[in-house]
Design an enzyme around this catalytic site. Sequence first.
Site, PDB file in Angstrom:
ATOM      1  N   GLY A 101       0.727  -1.387   0.016  1.00 21.33           N
ATOM      2  CA  GLY A 101      -0.033   0.026   0.029  1.00 21.33           C
ATOM      3  C   GLY A 101       0.662   1.217  -0.056  1.00 21.33           C
ATOM      4  O   GLY A 101       2.026   1.409  -0.070  1.00 21.33           O
ATOM      5  N   GLY A 102       0.110   2.503   0.363  1.00 21.14           N
ATOM      6  CA  GLY A 102       0.941   3.666   0.020  1.00 21.14           C
ATOM      7  C   GLY A 102       1.772   3.957   1.397  1.00 21.14           C
ATOM      8  O   GLY A 102       2.653   4.573   1.277  1.00 21.14           O
ATOM      9  N   THR A 144       3.793  -2.462   3.726  1.00 19.22           N
ATOM     10  CA  THR A 144       3.708  -3.522   2.709  1.00 19.22           C
ATOM     11  C   THR A 144       3.382  -4.698   3.772  1.00 19.22           C
ATOM     12  O   THR A 144       3.968  -4.996   4.803  1.00 19.22           O
ATOM     13  CB  THR A 144       4.789  -3.889   2.181  1.00 19.22           C
ATOM     14  OG1 THR A 144       5.583  -2.609   1.210  1.00 19.22           O
ATOM     15  CG2 THR A 144       4.749  -5.211   1.182  1.00 19.22           C
ATOM     16  N   VAL A 145       2.435  -5.785   3.452  1.00 18.40           N
ATOM     17  CA  VAL A 145       2.232  -6.812   4.207  1.00 18.40           C
ATOM     18  C   VAL A 145       2.722  -7.875   3.364  1.00 18.40           C
ATOM     19  O   VAL A 145       2.606  -8.288   2.395  1.00 18.40           O
ATOM     20  CB  VAL A 145       0.685  -6.932   4.117  1.00 18.40           C
ATOM     21  CG1 VAL A 145       0.208  -8.395   4.935  1.00 18.40           C
ATOM     22  CG2 VAL A 145       0.138  -5.784   5.074  1.00 18.40           C
ATOM     23  N   ASP A 187     -13.167   3.418   9.302  1.00 14.15           N
ATOM     24  CA  ASP A 187     -12.715   3.322   7.954  1.00 14.15           C
ATOM     25  C   ASP A 187     -13.296   1.719   7.400  1.00 14.15           C
ATOM     26  O   ASP A 187     -12.655   1.118   6.748  1.00 14.15           O
ATOM     27  CB  ASP A 187     -11.500   3.279   7.838  1.00 14.15           C
ATOM     28  CG  ASP A 187     -11.021   3.476   6.378  1.00 14.15           C
ATOM     29  OD1 ASP A 187     -11.687   3.971   5.627  1.00 14.15           O
ATOM     30  OD2 ASP A 187      -9.914   3.068   6.133  1.00 14.15           O
TER      31      ASP A 187
END
Length: 659
Positions: free
Chosen positions: A27-28, A31-32, A141
């Site tokens: 993602g921005g 990281t996974v 969210d």
Amino acid sequence: MDTTVADTLIGTTIDGRYRITGRVARGGMATVYRATDERLERTVALKIIHPSQATNVHFVDRFTDEAKTIARLTHPNVVAVYDQGRHQGLPYLVMEFVQGRTLRDLLSQRHKLSPVEALAILEQMLAAIAAAHRAGLVHRDVKPENVLVAEAPSGGTADLVDAVVKVADFGLARAIEASTVDESGQLMATVAYVAPELVQTGQADARTDVYSAGIVLFEMLTGRVPYDGAEPVEVAWQHVDNDVPAPSTVTPGLPGVLDRLVARATRRDPGSRPTDAGALLSEVQAVRDGLGTVHVETALLRQVPSRASDATSLVPTVQSADATAIVPPVPAGTYHASHRPTWARLPEQGGGRGMPHRRAASPAAGGFFADRRRVVMTSLIALMAVVILGSTWWVTLGRYTEAPTLVNMTSAQAVAFAGEKGFEVLTGDGIYSDTVPKDAVVSQNPGPQKKIVKGDTITVNLSLGPEVHPVPDVVGIELAVAKAELESLRLKVKEGKSQFSDTAPEGVVISTSPKAGEQLKPGATVTVVVSKGRAPITVPNLVGKNINQARGDLQTLGLTALERPKDSDQPADTILAQSIKPGTGVAKNTEITLDVSKGPPLITVPDLTNQPCPQAQATLQGMNLRARLDINPNGFVRAQNPGPNTQVPPQTEVALTCL
């Protein structure tokens, strides 16, 4: 697509325990990765922030708060956090690894879900969010990207009614009374699912999550979100100005009870919504039970016509109080014999209450009716066998075909060719390639000639061209963080000779070669120079001092003077300039070059003998010399001192004997 090739963390063991085996998502902010906990021998998810965020104190604090927040929520529908730590200066979390997909992935593939599937997923979502509300937290969210659908016990995610749902990403969660606007004044929520009060006041409570869950239900039922716009702020204010439309206006035939459920959850006035996720969960369960009671049927009964004369109507419709709908099969184990209509029950089940008692028929009549009943039952069984065999063929073979070959086609060609074959094309992440031209198809899923459902979607990955990366600007960043950022781009790091710096603290990068912005291929080397901190000796100001004094000052400090004579109007031996600026820090034995004045240039005295004395005086003055006239100033020069061709400094006095 294999995303692990370009990531140097793959294969790394963190803290001597977590061995990274693959990358799940980037993602921005973080990281996974998929990792193996070698101590407990289990698969985990490891979330590590990007090096570029390591210096963002606000983000790092929020990242750490995520672990503490989720640790407070022990619930089977919440993704658990097991551990946290730092790797090369970068914070990371170790979380439960959920084998499955996000709800967003499912909606991208299937567009929308059946009412039974949508309510089954929503129930587990609300169970997780309700646990957060009971703990005094608001998720803030709620959206399909943060809902993980694990594989069902029967295998895969096809049977969504049996699937396990988990809610993730509590990184934005806050105490219920806290504000939902960050330090920069930006709204911390996704505008497609944002509640009106967040847009107007920036405040969130449990009813804010209820609104977002209602929008997610709308999207599961219709395949789209209620509002769209060119700018995020435009979408956000539509939530304030408009009521969410009924799902049945987008998907005709939906039961009205679902319209009312979405309307209840998405009231613009928070006071008109269910008070929290637990309250909405109760309403969802009631709706789901109601739909299930009205629509119960089995796959077997769908194959049997409602009348013996109506053999063509193989799939009955069920009329509810809200709408007429064709209902999908209920999961195995939920059907009971009493659900069958009276005409379909076996003799031992009885025909229902209130059936009139009949006398036993005579043996002849009984034999006739028994034979007729066997003929009817045999016909029905044969018909059902044909339908079941046909359905089995369709499910296992008939609906499948081979995927066309799209590799090496341009994007436009792939879309056109797949369209001719009856398929849709979805563009996935790009892949770097040294062989396939940019914007041409590198890979596809399903692959060429692989089995695919007719009319299904083919995901293609386009070439990004040869892989090159601009050198990131790591000047001013600690060495460990700079190395991690460079190595994440598959660039090699070489440490150059450390240097003293008056501005950069020790251990911080002060320069790179090549410089930031230059394009490099993976495997190229970037040399980094690291600061040793400020040098121990401060250079004094020597300009204007005599060279003898300057030599003594430098020797006392442990520095070396190199002298360079220069023509100057300044007096001889005066320091005119120095090579290192005053105040600069330097190491011991550093050489400092000093420009030393040689004094003004000498002047050659001319021969003035026999010249008129006034004329000789004027000549000397024009040469920056002084004249002294002795005896008769108006006479002629008979002698001079210094004599002709003597070299003297400027303004030297020349004595003229005039007779």
